[in-house]
Design an enzyme around this catalytic site. Structure first.
Site, PDB file in Angstrom:
ATOM      1  N   ASP A   1     -17.076  -1.419   2.474  1.00 14.47           N
ATOM      2  CA  ASP A   1     -15.895  -2.275   2.343  1.00 14.47           C
ATOM      3  C   ASP A   1     -16.179  -3.705   2.794  1.00 14.47           C
ATOM      4  OD1 ASP A   1     -13.387  -3.398   2.328  1.00 14.47           O
ATOM      5  OD2 ASP A   1     -12.428  -1.816   3.489  1.00 14.47           O
TER       6      ASP A   1
ATOM      7  N   ASP B   1     -12.825  -8.141  -1.956  1.00 12.05           N
ATOM      8  CA  ASP B   1     -12.636  -6.903  -1.210  1.00 12.05           C
ATOM      9  C   ASP B   1     -13.020  -5.675  -2.026  1.00 12.05           C
ATOM     10  OD1 ASP B   1     -11.786  -4.987   0.611  1.00 12.05           O
ATOM     11  OD2 ASP B   1      -9.679  -5.149   0.016  1.00 12.05           O
TER      12      ASP B   1
END
Length: 478
Positions: free
Chosen positions: A290, A100
């Site tokens: 992201d 992430d």
């Protein structure tokens, strides 16, 4: 009978991962997990993403939620996650952690967790001779729940790299927060947004000069248009400390980060939809890149402008507020520019799946409607955009520490081509696992900065082979 071409496709990421004998570079295959009920869980994904970045929805919220009251809180990331094997402790215990770039902390479920499901692999601190605990407790809050644990330190191994690292040893989580083979998250943002107040694994390697190049790069696979439901499959490659030239063509377009390193922030300059370009002013264009987010979140007025270019599209209401639907037989073509190249998003990624009449609500439509990959994230917070995997599957992405930048390149021929038509009836996956990506936290103690050194040195390159994932792929492509 197993199709040989499909077997070859399943093995391809692993072959690519072992090709380049670069020094100080790790090519780590990424596992993609898809779960059912993808479309039904879209409201939870949207709400979680808004909470992650602190958005407020500037619209009426007095509509009833009865139509989705029975939907379990099961997914922050909609229909997928991208994970890789990370080893923790001495001797090492292996876990699939979500990769992430929208957070900076590492956490893992432990055997002390009183609320983790039976199918969540758990780290056993008592079996690690290098585990060190503290008295500090930290709670990470997410859109679909929270994870609480004790700040600890242990040996972390990723590919050929090993170092002592602070982590959150989770002892309690909201029911359903993680499930089905995933054990936690590895944050790939910068230290400045770490709730643990520590340096992320990748950045510590960079600071110690253990990487050949001060960057890491992603190729993310696409399965959204597969006719078969897929639980786990090879999901691409993360290259830590370099790039993999076999996965892209042409040059990498680097774009300097907007502002000091925190999230990986760029500025969206324009969006082209169905051939019409919408210019974005700088304050409205700040975007977090992201990998832990499936969708693309755009500010309220820009999301409305985007979908206004798609004939027959409509904004949804109730629990679905902020999401847009469009006729499933429409190919939605989108290009995004960050000040340079206009990068195309495949229509396959703009179509998240079909909606039933309950989901559509009062929308008048005679066509089968599908959910779109860009939603209204709200206004009044920074960053204004969140650019997730709906976009990132269409490019080779590079995250560079110095000089701080994000780079994109065109994928090599045969990898997730941005051309092609949207399937008017994409597979409806029917169960979903939540993928925590928030960095919002509260602490009853302060974390200290990890100072371990990395080893072995940067003249080793390793590829991780996830044999279980390959075997699983054979099963699901029968």
């Amino acid at each position: 009978m197993i199709s040989l071409p499909l077997v070859a496709i399943a093995l391809l990421p692993f072959a690519l991962a072992a090709r380049q004998p670069d020094r100080g570079v790790v090519h780590a295959p990424i596992v993609r997990r898809s779960y059912s009920n993808r479309v039904a869980n879209l409201p939870k994904a949207v709400e979680a993403l808004r909470k992650k970045y602190g958005y407020q929805v500037m619209k009426s919220t007095n509509s009833k939620r009865a139509s989705t009251a029975a939907i379990p809180i099961t997914d922050e990331e909609n229909d997928s996650s991208y994970s890789s094997v990370v080893s923790i402790g001495t001797p090492p215990q292996n876990f699939n952690l979500v990769l992430d770039t929208g957070s900076s902390d590492l956490w893992v479920a432990t055997t002390f967790c009183t609320s983790c499901g039976s199918d969540v692999p758990e780290f056993n601190p008592s079996k690690s001779s290098t585990y060190k605990t503290t008295s500090s407790v930290l709670e990470l809050s997410y859109g679909s729940g929270s994870a609480q644990g004790i700040i600890a330190q242990d040996s972390i191994t990723f590919g050929s790299f090993e170092m002592s690292q602070e982590l959150l040893a989770v002892t309690n989580i909201t029911s359903g927060l993680i499930d089905d083979g995933l054990s936690g998250i590895m944050g790939l943002g910068f230290a400045s947004i770490s709730a643990l107040q520590t340096t992320p694994f990748w950045e510590a390697l960079y600071n110690a000069n253990n990487l050949t190049e001060p960057l890491f790069s992603f190729y993310l696979e696409r399965y959204v248009n597969q006719a078969n439901q897929i639980s786990a499959a090879p999901g691409g490659v993360l290259t830590l400390g370099g790039t993999n030239s076999s996965l892209y063509q042409g040059s990498i377009e680097y774009l300097d980060l907007t502002g000091p390193p925190s999230y990986w922030l760029l500025t969206v300059s324009s969006v082209t939809v169905q051939g019409k370009t919408i210019s974005i002013d700088s304050p409205s264009g700040l975007a977090a890149i992201d990998t832990g987010t499936t969708l693309i979140g755009a500010p309220t007025p820009i999301a409305a402008s985007i979908w206004a270019q798609v004939p027959g599209s409509t904004e949804l209401t109730g629990d679905w507020q902020g999401l847009y639907a469009f006729p499933c037989d429409t190919n939605v073509t989108v290009q995004i520019s960050f000040g340079g190249t206009k990068w195309a998003i495949s229509p396959l990624d703009m179509n998240l799946g079909t909606l039933n009449s309950t989901m559509i609500g009062n929308a008048n439509s005679t066509s089968q409607m599908c959910a779109g990959g860009i939603f209204d994230i709200g206004i009044g917070s920074a960053p204004a955009w969140v650019i997730g995997d709906t976009f990132l599957k269409n490019v080779y992405s590079v995250f560079r520490a110095s000089p701080a930048a994000v780079g994109f390149a065109q994928l090599a021929s045969g990898f997730n081509s941005s051309t092609g038509s949207s399937d008017p009836n994409p597979v409806q996956v029917t169960s979903l696992t939540p993928l925590p990506t928030s960095t919002c936290a509260s602490s009853s103690g302060s974390g200290s900065t990890s100072s371990g050194s990395a080893s072995p040195s940067k003249n080793i390159a390793v590829s991780l082979t996830l044999l279980a994932s390959v075997a699983g792929c054979f099963t699901f492509f029968l």
